[in-house]
Design a protein around this motif. Structure first.
Motif, mmCIF file in Angstrom:
data_model
loop_
_atom_site.group_PDB
_atom_site.id
_atom_site.type_symbol
_atom_site.label_atom_id
_atom_site.label_comp_id
_atom_site.label_asym_id
_atom_site.label_seq_id
_atom_site.Cartn_x
_atom_site.Cartn_y
_atom_site.Cartn_z
ATOM 1 N N GLU A 74 -6.873 -4.094 4.149
ATOM 2 C CA GLU A 74 -7.971 -4.119 5.109
ATOM 3 C C GLU A 74 -8.496 -5.535 5.320
ATOM 4 O OE1 GLU A 74 -10.711 -1.316 3.511
ATOM 5 O OE2 GLU A 74 -9.855 0.368 4.652
ATOM 6 N N ALA A 75 -8.523 -6.333 4.248
ATOM 7 C CA ALA A 75 -8.965 -7.715 4.387
ATOM 8 C C ALA A 75 -8.006 -8.519 5.262
ATOM 9 C CB ALA A 75 -9.108 -8.362 3.007
ATOM 10 N N ARG B 107 -7.322 7.643 -1.591
ATOM 11 C CA ARG B 107 -6.932 6.320 -1.080
ATOM 12 C C ARG B 107 -7.091 6.215 0.461
ATOM 13 N NH1 ARG B 107 -7.837 5.829 -5.357
ATOM 14 N NH2 ARG B 107 -6.508 5.391 -7.167
ATOM 15 N N SER C 127 -3.625 2.883 -7.336
ATOM 16 C CA SER C 127 -4.745 1.951 -7.398
ATOM 17 C C SER C 127 -5.306 1.701 -5.992
ATOM 18 C CB SER C 127 -4.285 0.623 -8.019
ATOM 19 O OG SER C 127 -5.321 -0.341 -7.953
ATOM 20 N N GLY C 128 -6.648 1.519 -5.851
ATOM 21 C CA GLY C 128 -7.287 1.273 -4.558
ATOM 22 C C GLY C 128 -7.329 -0.182 -4.158
ATOM 23 N N ALA C 129 -6.851 -1.103 -5.050
ATOM 24 C CA ALA C 129 -6.937 -2.533 -4.735
ATOM 25 C C ALA C 129 -6.039 -2.897 -3.563
ATOM 26 C CB ALA C 129 -6.565 -3.356 -5.974
ATOM 27 N N ARG C 130 -4.919 -2.225 -3.460
ATOM 28 C CA ARG C 130 -3.988 -2.605 -2.395
ATOM 29 C C ARG C 130 -4.529 -2.204 -1.014
ATOM 30 N NH1 ARG C 130 2.204 -2.741 -4.440
ATOM 31 N NH2 ARG C 130 1.785 -3.709 -6.465
ATOM 32 N N ARG C 131 -5.276 -1.124 -0.964
ATOM 33 C CA ARG C 131 -5.893 -0.783 0.344
ATOM 34 C C ARG C 131 -6.923 -1.822 0.730
ATOM 35 N NH1 ARG C 131 -8.943 4.616 2.653
ATOM 36 N NH2 ARG C 131 -10.150 3.467 4.220
ATOM 37 N N GLU C 132 -7.697 -2.286 -0.230
ATOM 38 C CA GLU C 132 -8.711 -3.287 0.065
ATOM 39 C C GLU C 132 -8.064 -4.596 0.540
ATOM 40 O OE1 GLU C 132 -10.935 -3.643 -3.476
ATOM 41 O OE2 GLU C 132 -11.853 -1.648 -3.321
ATOM 42 N N ALA C 133 -6.932 -4.963 -0.107
ATOM 43 C CA ALA C 133 -6.234 -6.180 0.311
ATOM 44 C C ALA C 133 -5.686 -6.024 1.734
ATOM 45 C CB ALA C 133 -5.108 -6.492 -0.665
ATOM 46 N N ASP D 225 -8.403 -7.448 8.920
ATOM 47 C CA ASP D 225 -9.573 -8.044 9.567
ATOM 48 C C ASP D 225 -9.313 -9.503 9.936
ATOM 49 O OD1 ASP D 225 -10.945 -5.685 9.361
ATOM 50 O OD2 ASP D 225 -11.966 -6.227 7.475
ATOM 51 N N LEU E 147 0.823 -1.211 0.000
ATOM 52 C CA LEU E 147 0.000 0.000 0.000
ATOM 53 C C LEU E 147 0.853 1.254 0.000
ATOM 54 C CD1 LEU E 147 -2.784 1.416 0.230
ATOM 55 C CD2 LEU E 147 -2.583 1.152 2.715
#
Length: 876
Positions: free
Chosen positions: A290-291, A453, A282-288, A294, A274
Motif C-alpha cells: 500500500e505504501a 489480510r 504476516s500483514g507487513a507485506r500488505r502495508e509495504a 501510494d 503479498l
C-alpha cells in the motif's frame, strides 16, 4: 491550351439598313464592343469584319467603309464584304458588252490587302422552280453568314479571294449541318452542369465557406494518404510514428516519467510478495504494498501535471509561433520532430490533388469534401483541444476502489481438488477418524487469515467457501469409504500426506488469486495503463507541433480550395437553372444580360430562323436580313422567319435552302460525359490564377471571388461555343490531352456523309451557284479559274480520314479542318469576268455635299446621274 483571349472573333455588321447611324469611330467602336461583350469575348488584336451589303451600298456607304478600314487595332484589320443581290441595269445588246451600270463599282479603299468581296447575287434557296424567294432570302442568308462567321472559313475565303483578280468572286456552296435539336442540347447541357457540380448532400450548408461550420468528412476508407501528392502526403504521414522519442533523456519530462515508472515497479514487486504464503501469514507485506502504491499514485499525479503543463503551454498554431511552442516544450524536456524540407510546394500539391480528383470525373462538391477532409487530417490539433482527454488518465479515473461486493472467484479445478484432498485425508477408522478434519481445517485457516489480510475486499472468506465445502464433503466421504473398505494404516497415512499437500498447494493458489484480485482493484495494473496513456497523450501533443505552421497553412488553403470549389458548383447550379426560373438581376454595367442566356430555350443558333432572341439587335444581327425598307436599326421587323421560331425542330424544313442538308441527332451515349469534361477543363483553366494566390498565401475571399467570376465567364464561353460551334468541336479551353469521342457517340450521326460530301469529285454539280442568271453572265467562263474549298470540323477529322481510307478514295489536298463542329461541305469561288469590277475613287463635289464615287475620267459619263440611277441632288 487555347485561352479565351486567343479566340478569333468575327464581328458582324449589316449596312443594308440603318447604316447612317454608323457615322463616327466612337459609334463603330461602341457597336463592336457591345457585340463582343454580349458574346463574352474580349477586344481582338486582329479584328475580322464580316460586312453584309448590297452592290449599290459599296458606293453609298463609303463613309462606313472608311470607318471600318480605319478601325484602330493592335494588328491587321481584315474585312470580308458579302454582297447580296444583283446590280441594276441591262445588257447593251447581243454583243453582251457591259454598260457602265452593269459594272460592280468598288471604292478604291476596299482594294487593299486583307479585304475581299463575295458577291451572292441570288441565294437560290428555292426548293422548286415555282418558288420565287427574294434574292436576299433571310433564311438562306443567315446560314451563309453563320458559315462565314467561322474564323477558319472566314480566313480561308479571304485568303483565296486575294489570289483572284480584283479579290472578288461569286460563291457556290453545298453544306451539311449535323447538330442536336435544341431540346436535346438543352437537356444535355443541364445534365452536364448537374454532374459537374454534384449533389449538395453536406450537412450544415456550405461548410468552410465563411461560416466556420465543419462539414462531415468522407469515411477513412474512402481515400487514404496514398492518394495524395508527395508534398501533401508528407504533411499527413510525416509527423513521426508512435516509437518516435519525444522525451529528452535526463530532461524534466523523462525524470518524471521514470519516477512514476520506478514507483509502479516497486508496487508490483510488493504485490508479488503479498501474494506469497508469507504475505498470507504476516500483514507487513500488505502495508509495504500500500505504501508503494501510494507513492506510485503521487508520481502519476506529478506526471499528469507535467503533461497538463505541456498541453497548456505548448500553444497552438493560431496563437503562437512554432518556434515559441518548441521552446516551451524544450524547457520541459520534450523534443519536437524535425520538419526540415516539409511544407514546400504545398500549393503545387493542392493543385495536383485537385487536378487528379477532377480528372477522375468526380463532381466539384465531392472534390470539395475531400479537401475539407484533408484539412481536418493535416491541421495541427492545439494542446487546448487535448486537455479534456487529460482527466481520463488521472489516478482517480483509472484506479477505482475495490467494489464492496466483489469476491475472487476460484478456478474450475479448485473445488474438485479440494474434495479429493478432503477424501484422501479422511481414510481413517476408529479413533483415528478424528484426523479427517485436518484437511478441512487447512482451508478454514486460510479463509480466516485471508479475510484478515484483505480487509475491504468484500465479505471475508467468501472466496474459499466452495473449496471449504468441497473439503468437508470429501472428508465425510473418506470416512465412509474407510469404514467400508477398511484400508491398511500405511495407506491411510499416505492418503493424509497427499491430501495435506494438495490442500496446501490449493490454498496457496487461492490466496495468490485473491491477492492479485485485490491488488488489481487498488490500481497496480490500471495505474500502469494510466501512465502509458499519459505518455501517449504527451507524445501526440508533441507530434502535433511538428511542422505546425506548414500544416496550418495547408489546412487553411485546403479549406479555401473547398470553398472555392463549392462556389464554383453554385455557379454551375445557377447556370443550370432554366431561363424563365432565373431570378431577375440588375444591370451590372457590362455583365451579360439575362436575355442572352435564353439560347438554350430557343432554336438552334445555326437555324435560319433562330437568330432573333432578345432585346438587342447585336445578339441577333442576322434577323436584320428580314428587315423591310425603312425599318429602324434597333427595331427589327417581325417576319415570317421570326414567326417560325416556336416551330419544333423536326418541322423546320420550309426555310432550309436547297444547298443545305440538315441531319439532326438525338444525342450519343457519351454526350453528357463529354460536356461535363469540358466544364471540368473550364474549371481548371479558371482556377489557374487561383493556385498562384495559394502559393503566395493569399487564397482568401478576394481570390475565391475572382475565381468564381472567371468560372462564370468560362461557363458563358462554353455556352456560346456550344451555341456557335456545336457539340463536336472542343471548346478553346479543352485540355490538349483529352481525346474527344466520335460524332456517333456525341450526336448519334454518321460521319460517312461528311466524308462523301467533302471528298466529292471535281465536276461537283451538287454545288449550287449563288448567282442569278443575269449575274451568271458576268462570271468567268474558265473552269480552272474557280477556287475550291473543302472543309469539315476538326473534331471529325480522324473519322473522315478513316472513311476515305476505308473507301479507297484519295484524301483531298488542302482540306480545311474548322473549329466549328456543325458545318461540312464545299465552297466554290468563281471570279468575275474582266471589266466587271470597276474601282473608283471618291471625290467631294465643290457645289454640294455629295461625294462623287467616280474619278475625273468617269464624271462625264455620269453627269446626269450616278451608275445606280440616283439623282445629282441625292446625298451620300
Amino acid at each position: 491550351m487555347i485561352t479565351q483571349e486567343e479566340i478569333a472573333t468575327v464581328v458582324h455588321l449589316d449596312l443594308r439598313a440603318g447604316a447612317a447611324e454608323l457615322d463616327s469611330p466612337p459609334v463603330l467602336r461602341a457597336k463592336v464592343a457591345r457585340q463582343l461583350g454580349l458574346a463574352g469575348l474580349p477586344e481582338p488584336d486582329h479584328p475580322l469584319f464580316l460586312v453584309v451589303d448590297t452592290p449599290a451600298g459599296l458606293t453609298d456607304h463609303q463613309r462606313q467603309y472608311e470607318l471600318i478600314t480605319a478601325y484602330r487595332a493592335v494588328g491587321e484589320v481584315r474585312i470580308l464584304v458579302l454582297l447580296v443581290g444583283s446590280a441594276p441595269g441591262s445588257y447593251a445588246g447581243e454583243n453582251e458588252a457591259f454598260q457602265p451600270d452593269r459594272r460592280l463599282l468598288r471604292p478604291a479603299l476596299l482594294r487593299g490587302s486583307g479585304i475581299g468581296l463575295l458577291w451572292a447575287g441570288d441565294l437560290r434557296s428555292a426548293r422548286t422552280a415555282l418558288e420565287q424567294p427574294a434574292p436576299d432570302d433571310p433564311d438562306a442568308l443567315a446560314v451563309l453568314v453563320d458559315l462565314l462567321s467561322v474564323p477558319d472559313v472566314f480566313l480561308r475565303v479571304l485568303d483565296d479571294l486575294g489570289s483572284l483578280p480584283d479579290a472578288v468572286a461569286a460563291p457556290g456552296v453545298r453544306l451539311l449541318e449535323q447538330d442536336l435539336p435544341p431540346e436535346v442540347r438543352d437537356r444535355a447541357w443541364r445534365d452536364a452542369l448537374t454532374r459537374f457540380a454534384g449533389e449538395d448532400g453536406l450537412a450544415g450548408g456550405e461548410g468552410f465557406t465563411g461560416g466556420g461550420g465543419r462539414v462531415p468528412d468522407l469515411p477513412v476508407t474512402a481515400w487514404s494518404a496514398v492518394d495524395l501528392p508527395e508534398p501533401l502526403r508528407g504533411l499527413v504521414t510525416g509527423r513521426g510514428g508512435p516509437d518516435q522519442r519525444h522525451r529528452v533523456a535526463g530532461g524534466v519530462a523523462d525524470d518524471a516519467y521514470r519516477a512514476c515508472a520506478d514507483a509502479l515497479a516497486d508496487a508490483e514487486d510488493a504485490q508479488a510478495g503479498l501474494r506469497s504464503l508469507p504475505g498470507l501469514l504476516s500483514g507487513a507485506r500488505r502495508e509495504a504494498f500500500e505504501a508503494d502504491l501510494d507513492q506510485a499514485r503521487r508520481a502519476l499525479d506529478g506526471y499528469q501535471d507535467l503533461v497538463g503543463t505541456a498541453l497548456r503551454g505548448g500553444g497552438s498554431g493560431a496563437t503562437s509561433s512554432a518556434a515559441e511552442a518548441a521552446a516551451r516544450l524544450a524547457a520541459l524536456g520534450l523534443r519536437v520532430p524535425s520538419a526540415e524540407g516539409v511544407g514546400e510546394r504545398i500549393g503545387e500539391g493542392l493543385r495536383e490533388f485537385a487536378g487528379k480528383l477532377l480528372g477522375q470525373g468526380l463532381a466539384l462538391r465531392a472534390v470539395a469534401q475531400r479537401f475539407t477532409g484533408l484539412a481536418g487530417r493535416v491541421e495541427p490539433v492545439p494542446g487546448s483541444a487535448l486537455l479534456p482527454r487529460l482527466a481520463g488518465h488521472s489516478a482517480d479515473a483509472v484506479a477505482p476502489r475495490m467494489p464492496t461486493g466483489g469476491v475472487a472467484v476460484p478456478g474450475p479445478v479448485v473445488v474438485p481438488v479440494a474434495a479429493a484432498a478432503g477424501l484422501l485425508g479422511a481414510l481413517w477408522q476408529g479413533p483415528l477418524a478424528a484426523l479427517a478434519v485436518v484437511v478441512p481445517l487447512v482451508f478454514i485457516a486460510v479463509a480466516v487469515l485471508g479475510a484478515a489480510r484483505l480487509r475491504g475486499a468484500g465479505r471475508p472468506g467468501h472466496w474459499t467457501v466452495g473449496p471449504r465445502v468441497a473439503a468437508v464433503v470429501g472428508a465425510v466421504a473418506g470416512v465412509v469409504v474407510a469404514y467400508v473398505a477398511e484400508p491398511p494404516l500405511w495407506l491411510s497415512t499416505a492418503g493424509l500426506l497427499v491430501g495435506l499437500g494438495a490442500a496446501v498447494e490449493t490454498t496457496r493458489r487461492l490466496w495468490g488469486e485473491a491477492a492479485d484480485f485485490w491488488a488489481a482493484g487498488h490500481g497496480t495494473a490500471v495505474l500502469r495503463r494510466a501512465l502509458d496513456g499519459l505518455d501517449g497523450l504527451l507524445a501526440e501533443a508533441v507530434r502535433e507541433h511538428w511542422a505546425a505552421e506548414e500544416r496550418l497553412y495547408c489546412a487553411d488553403a485546403a479549406r479555401s480550395v473547398a470553398g472555392m470549389l463549392r462556389a464554383t458548383a453554385a455557379a454551375a447550379d445557377a447556370e443550370a437553372v432554366p431561363e424563365p426560373d432565373r431570378p431577375a438581376v440588375a444591370d451590372t454595367g457590362g455583365a451579360e444580360p439575362a436575355a442572352e442566356d435564353d439560347w438554350l430555350t430557343s432554336a438552334s443558333g445555326l437555324e435560319t430562323d433562330a437568330f432573333g432572341t432578345a432585346d438587342d439587335e447585336d445578339t441577333d444581327w442576322a434577323s436584320a436580313y428580314a428587315w423591310e425598307d425603312g425599318s429602324s436599326w434597333d427595331e427589327p421587323a417581325k417576319t415570317e422567319s421570326a414567326a417560325r421560331s416556336a416551330t419544333p425542330w423536326g418541322d423546320r424544313t420550309a426555310g432550309v435552302p436547297r444547298w443545305l442538308d440538315r441531319e439532326s441527332g438525338e444525342g450519343g451515349p457519351e454526350l453528357v460525359a463529354t460536356l461535363a469534361g469540358d466544364l471540368t477543363d473550364a474549371a481548371l483553366v479558371a482556377m489557374a490564377p487561383y493556385w498562384g494566390a495559394v502559393e503566395r498565401g493569399q487564397a482568401g475571399t478576394l481570390a475565391v471571388g475572382r475565381t468564381e467570376a472567371r468560372v462564370r465567364e468560362l461557363l458563358s464561353t462554353a455556352r456560346h461555343h456550344l451555341q456557335r460551334n456545336g457539340v463536336l468541336a472542343p471548346p478553346p479551353f479543352a485540355a490538349a490531352h483529352r481525346t474527344r469521342t466520335t460524332s456517333a457517340n456525341l450526336l448519334g450521326t454518321d460521319p460517312h456523309r461528311v466524308a462523301e460530301l467533302v471528298g466529292a469529285e471535281a465536276d461537283r454539280r451538287i454545288v449550287v451557284q449563288l448567282s442569278s442568271p443575269e449575274q451568271g453572265a458576268l462570271l468567268s467562263r474558265d473552269p480552272a479559274a474557280a477556287v475550291w474549298i473543302r472543309f469539315a470540323p476538326e473534331a471529325v477529322r480522324g473519322e473522315v480520314e478513316n472513311a476515305w481510307h476505308t473507301s479507297g478514295s484519295g484524301q483531298p489536298e488542302e482540306a480545311l479542318w474548322t473549329s466549328s463542329g456543325r458545318y461540312a461541305g464545299l465552297i466554290r469561288l468563281t471570279p468575275l469576268r474582266m471589266g466587271v469590277v470597276d474601282t473608283v475613287r471618291s471625290r467631294q463635289s465643290p457645289e454640294s455635299d455629295r461625294v462623287d464615287a467616280y474619278g475625273s475620267d468617269r464624271v462625264d459619263a455620269y453627269e446626269r446621274g450616278d451608275a445606280y440611277g440616283r439623282e445629282d441632288g441625292e446625298r451620300w
